[in-house]
Design a protein around this motif. Structure first.
Motif, PDB file in Angstrom:
ATOM      1  N   VAL A 138       1.008  -1.133   0.170  1.00  0.00           N
ATOM      2  CA  VAL A 138      -0.006  -0.101  -0.045  1.00  0.00           C
ATOM      3  C   VAL A 138       0.895   1.194  -0.067  1.00  0.00           C
ATOM      4  N   TRP A 139       1.998   1.217   0.775  1.00  0.00           N
ATOM      5  CA  TRP A 139       2.756   2.349   0.959  1.00  0.00           C
ATOM      6  C   TRP A 139       3.459   2.594  -0.695  1.00  0.00           C
ATOM      7  N   GLU A 140       3.848   1.685  -1.223  1.00  0.00           N
ATOM      8  CA  GLU A 140       4.454   1.742  -2.535  1.00  0.00           C
ATOM      9  C   GLU A 140       3.618   2.293  -3.475  1.00  0.00           C
ATOM     10  N   ILE A 141       2.323   1.961  -3.500  1.00  0.00           N
ATOM     11  CA  ILE A 141       1.377   2.540  -4.261  1.00  0.00           C
ATOM     12  C   ILE A 141       1.144   3.905  -4.050  1.00  0.00           C
ATOM     13  N   MET A 142       0.934   4.294  -2.755  1.00  0.00           N
ATOM     14  CA  MET A 142       0.968   5.704  -2.533  1.00  0.00           C
ATOM     15  C   MET A 142       2.193   6.475  -3.128  1.00  0.00           C
ATOM     16  N   GLU A 143       3.267   5.843  -2.728  1.00  0.00           N
ATOM     17  CA  GLU A 143       4.580   6.555  -3.106  1.00  0.00           C
ATOM     18  C   GLU A 143       4.617   6.860  -4.788  1.00  0.00           C
ATOM     19  N   VAL A 199      -1.786   3.489   9.835  1.00  0.00           N
ATOM     20  CA  VAL A 199      -2.191   2.651  10.839  1.00  0.00           C
ATOM     21  C   VAL A 199      -2.883   1.363  10.210  1.00  0.00           C
ATOM     22  N   THR A 200      -2.223   0.295  10.502  1.00  0.00           N
ATOM     23  CA  THR A 200      -2.406  -0.950  10.025  1.00  0.00           C
ATOM     24  C   THR A 200      -2.894  -2.022  11.202  1.00  0.00           C
ATOM     25  N   PRO A 201      -3.300  -3.116  10.645  1.00  0.00           N
ATOM     26  CA  PRO A 201      -3.474  -4.123  11.836  1.00  0.00           C
ATOM     27  C   PRO A 201      -2.180  -4.643  12.426  1.00  0.00           C
ATOM     28  N   TYR A 202      -1.012  -4.419  11.436  1.00  0.00           N
ATOM     29  CA  TYR A 202       0.244  -5.038  11.850  1.00  0.00           C
ATOM     30  C   TYR A 202       0.962  -3.683  12.603  1.00  0.00           C
ATOM     31  N   GLY A 203       0.596  -2.530  13.100  1.00  0.00           N
ATOM     32  CA  GLY A 203       1.257  -1.479  13.683  1.00  0.00           C
ATOM     33  C   GLY A 203       1.075  -0.176  12.765  1.00  0.00           C
ATOM     34  N   THR A 204       1.734   0.769  13.750  1.00  0.00           N
ATOM     35  CA  THR A 204       1.539   2.179  12.884  1.00  0.00           C
ATOM     36  C   THR A 204       2.859   2.496  12.411  1.00  0.00           C
ATOM     37  N   PHE A 205       3.031   3.029  11.353  1.00  0.00           N
ATOM     38  CA  PHE A 205       4.093   3.359  10.481  1.00  0.00           C
ATOM     39  C   PHE A 205       4.399   4.820  10.035  1.00  0.00           C
ATOM     40  N   THR A 206       5.518   5.321  10.273  1.00  0.00           N
ATOM     41  CA  THR A 206       5.916   6.783   9.660  1.00  0.00           C
ATOM     42  C   THR A 206       6.906   6.664   8.621  1.00  0.00           C
ATOM     43  N   SER A 207       7.321   5.399   8.355  1.00  0.00           N
ATOM     44  CA  SER A 207       8.114   5.229   7.228  1.00  0.00           C
ATOM     45  C   SER A 207       7.860   4.105   6.554  1.00  0.00           C
ATOM     46  N   LYS A 208       8.298   3.618   5.360  1.00  0.00           N
ATOM     47  CA  LYS A 208       7.964   2.482   4.760  1.00  0.00           C
ATOM     48  C   LYS A 208       8.168   1.357   5.388  1.00  0.00           C
ATOM     49  N   PRO A 209       7.049   0.602   5.714  1.00  0.00           N
ATOM     50  CA  PRO A 209       7.165  -0.780   6.298  1.00  0.00           C
ATOM     51  C   PRO A 209       8.095  -1.822   5.609  1.00  0.00           C
ATOM     52  N   LYS A 210       8.472  -2.666   6.215  1.00  0.00           N
ATOM     53  CA  LYS A 210       9.483  -3.884   5.608  1.00  0.00           C
ATOM     54  C   LYS A 210       8.707  -4.947   5.027  1.00  0.00           C
ATOM     55  N   LYS A 211       7.212  -4.955   5.407  1.00  0.00           N
ATOM     56  CA  LYS A 211       6.520  -6.001   4.627  1.00  0.00           C
ATOM     57  C   LYS A 211       5.078  -5.677   4.548  1.00  0.00           C
TER      58      LYS A 211
END
Length: 101
Positions: free
Chosen positions: A74-79, A89-101
């Motif tokens: 999702v992050w890569e599509i937005m980029e 904010v995701t079920p896997y946690g909150t991210f302020t930088s690109k997630p690793k998976k």
């Protein structure tokens, strides 16, 4: 073309639906941004609905039943459309930088 990896969830109860959403905050949002975001996510496997809020400067992705979306995908599509999330904010946690998976 970027792809989103989908993860199957274990149960499909109504309460779980909201927990499986991905909510992103972006720096700027206008009508053109909304059109670009909707067009880019249209037809992406695993996404049931895209909700954009110009006022809140946010994007909410609602996955199809029994699907968990990949935060990195999702992050890569937005980029790819020039809208790098400030916060995700995701079920896997909150991210302020690109997630690793």
């Amino acid at each position: 073309m970027l792809a989103i990896t989908c993860f199957d969830s274990s149960s499909a109860q109504a309460a779980e639906v909201e927990k499986s959403n991905i909510v992103m905050s972006v720096g700027e949002m206008c009508g053109g941004c909304v059109k670009k975001i909707n067009k880019r996510f249209e037809g992406v496997k695993g996404i049931a609905k895209v909700q954009c809020s110009i006022e809140k400067r946010s994007v909410t992705l609602v996955p199809q039943q029994d699907v968990r979306l990949s935060p990195k995908g999702v992050w890569e599509i937005m980029e790819s459309i020039g809208k790098t999330p400030m916060k995700m904010v995701t079920p896997y946690g909150t991210f302020t930088s690109k997630p690793k998976k």
